[in-house]
Design an enzyme around this catalytic site. Structure first.
Site, mmCIF file in Angstrom:
data_model
loop_
_atom_site.group_PDB
_atom_site.id
_atom_site.type_symbol
_atom_site.label_atom_id
_atom_site.label_comp_id
_atom_site.label_asym_id
_atom_site.label_seq_id
_atom_site.Cartn_x
_atom_site.Cartn_y
_atom_site.Cartn_z
ATOM 1 C CG HIS A 32 -25.204 4.500 4.253
ATOM 2 N ND1 HIS A 32 -25.674 3.232 4.008
ATOM 3 C CD2 HIS A 32 -25.207 4.640 5.606
ATOM 4 C CE1 HIS A 32 -25.925 2.630 5.147
ATOM 5 N NE2 HIS A 32 -25.665 3.454 6.147
ATOM 6 C CG HIS A 35 -29.803 4.249 5.232
ATOM 7 N ND1 HIS A 35 -28.680 5.005 5.431
ATOM 8 C CD2 HIS A 35 -30.171 3.802 6.455
ATOM 9 C CE1 HIS A 35 -28.390 5.032 6.715
ATOM 10 N NE2 HIS A 35 -29.271 4.302 7.371
ATOM 11 C CD GLN A 59 -31.301 2.859 18.398
ATOM 12 O OE1 GLN A 59 -32.522 2.810 18.345
ATOM 13 N NE2 GLN A 59 -30.544 2.373 17.437
ATOM 14 C CB VAL A 176 -24.908 -1.805 0.573
ATOM 15 C CG1 VAL A 176 -24.292 -0.993 -0.550
ATOM 16 C CG2 VAL A 176 -26.274 -2.352 0.165
HETATM 17 P P1 AMP Z 1 -29.401 2.959 10.698
HETATM 18 O O1 AMP Z 1 -29.894 4.226 10.081
HETATM 19 O O2 AMP Z 1 -27.915 2.865 10.775
HETATM 20 O O3 AMP Z 1 -30.107 2.620 11.983
HETATM 21 O O4 AMP Z 1 -29.798 1.822 9.674
HETATM 22 C C1 AMP Z 1 -31.127 1.675 9.214
HETATM 23 C C2 AMP Z 1 -31.262 0.324 8.570
HETATM 24 O O5 AMP Z 1 -30.337 0.233 7.491
HETATM 25 C C3 AMP Z 1 -30.941 -0.828 9.527
HETATM 26 O O6 AMP Z 1 -31.847 -1.891 9.294
HETATM 27 C C4 AMP Z 1 -29.551 -1.202 9.126
HETATM 28 O O7 AMP Z 1 -29.235 -2.558 9.377
HETATM 29 C C5 AMP Z 1 -29.582 -0.932 7.629
HETATM 30 N N1 AMP Z 1 -28.216 -0.742 7.131
HETATM 31 C C6 AMP Z 1 -27.263 0.064 7.647
HETATM 32 N N2 AMP Z 1 -26.117 -0.061 6.951
HETATM 33 C C7 AMP Z 1 -26.349 -0.972 5.978
HETATM 34 C C8 AMP Z 1 -25.563 -1.536 4.916
HETATM 35 N N3 AMP Z 1 -24.286 -1.194 4.731
HETATM 36 N N4 AMP Z 1 -26.135 -2.460 4.110
HETATM 37 C C9 AMP Z 1 -27.424 -2.836 4.301
HETATM 38 N N5 AMP Z 1 -28.210 -2.330 5.261
HETATM 39 C C10 AMP Z 1 -27.701 -1.412 6.090
#
Ligand code: AMP
Length: 296
Positions: A32, A35, A59, A176
């Site tokens: 999204h 990312h 996890q 974001v």
């Molecule tokens: P995930 O795929 O959910 O493990 O997220 C991968 C990375 O994207 C992690 O470092 C999250 O903190 C970051 N992330 C997830 N959602 C957001 C967001 N809304 N804004 C900024 N970074 C994000």
């Protein structure tokens, strides 16, 4: 973008780029705009951008959460290509955890046993720090990018990097949000239409806390009471709302400086988190305002 499945292939590909700056964006896929913001930042800062896509089973404390977790590697690959990502590293579980795997990287429970660690169990952050350590060693990045959305995760990883003297810069990218304030999350796509509306309560809760602090409230307890009322009144099930010290995650007794407001709630079957850093502005507190009204 080139998709890579094995550590050997990844090492061989990256050997050609040693000497250049390598940026790593660890993800669990289902991309999204959050990312994409991390990838854009990595693309701007570094010469070679590696995005890892690995849904780390260890996890997940709930089997149902892991089973429901969205996947769309074809779409993710196309988005990464659009952003100029060089390598999408998408290994199988057996590549990351071959038979006999027996090592865990643990950060002290003061940072990992509270908030998300208390809700999801002690093993959640162990799983995160272990897989992130492995990704760091597989890729050898100069800089790794994480989102402020997962504030506790970013803090735990910074702690690990500092404590283990890892020569990797950590960049934390601001959260974001969707147009209505909901923090972007891969889990948002699991929400029904009405759940999606109710989910805005998390952001409203943080805004409510910010307004209370702006209005001069310095006692966390009435803020917490109002936030819980807002969450339950909006039809979401709060798991925690805390005002904590940004560097230690210790709940504050009084709001004197910057605090991190953190919230977790269940919206139907989906668990969402959000956070915001709040600081008392230079404006006078309500008590001081009252004194000013009588004096001025
Ligand atoms: P995930 O795929 O959910 O493990 O997220 C991968 C990375 O994207 C992690 O470092 C999250 O903190 C970051 N992330 C997830 N959602 C957001 C967001 N809304 N804004 C900024 N970074 C994000």
């Amino acid at each position: 973008v080139r998709t890579i499945r094995t550590v050997a292939e990844l090492r061989a590909a990256l050997a050609a780029h040693r000497g250049l700056r390598i940026g790593l964006v660890p993800t669990m896929g289902a991309f999204h705009d959050g990312h994409l913001a991390l990838m854009r930042r990595a693309r701007a800062d570094t010469d070679v951008v590696v995005v890892s896509l690995f849904v780390n089973p260890s996890q997940f404390n709930e089997r149902a959460d892991l089973d429901r977790y969205p996947h769309d590697e074809a779409r993710d690959g196309a988005l990464a290509a659009d952003l100029g990502v060089d390598y999408l590293f998408a290994p199988a579980v057996t590549e990351v955890y071959p038979d006999g795997f027996a090592t865990t990287v643990t950060v002290d429970a003061r940072l990992t046993g509270v908030l998300e660690g208390a809700q999801r169990g002690r093993t959640h952050f162990d799983a995160v720090t272990t897989v992130v350590s492995k990704l760091f060693n597989m890729v050898g990045p100069d800089i790794a990018y994480f989102g402020q959305k997962d504030a506790q995760q970013a803090l735990v990883i910074r702690r690990m990097v500092q404590d283990l003297n890892l020569a990797i810069g950590i960049v934390v990218v601001p959260t974001v949000r969707d147009h209505d304030g909901l923090a972007m999350s891969s889990r948002n796509m699991l929400l029904s239409g009405t759940e999606r509306q109710r989910a805005t309560a998390l952001h409203r809760a943080l805004r409510l806390a910010r307004h209370a602090i702006d209005a001069g409230e310095r006692d966390p307890n009435p803020i917490k009471a109002r936030v819980y009322a807002e969450l339950t009144g909006s039809g979401v099930e709060p798991q925690y709302f805390e005002l904590v010290e940004p560097d230690t995650l210790v709940p504050v007794q009084r709001i004197n400086g910057e605090v991190l407001a953190v919230v977790a709630a269940r919206v139907g079957a989906t668990r969402l988190i959000d956070n915001e850093t709040l600081s008392p502005s230079d404006r006078p507190s309500s008590q001081e305002q009252i004194e000013c009204v009588t004096r001025c």
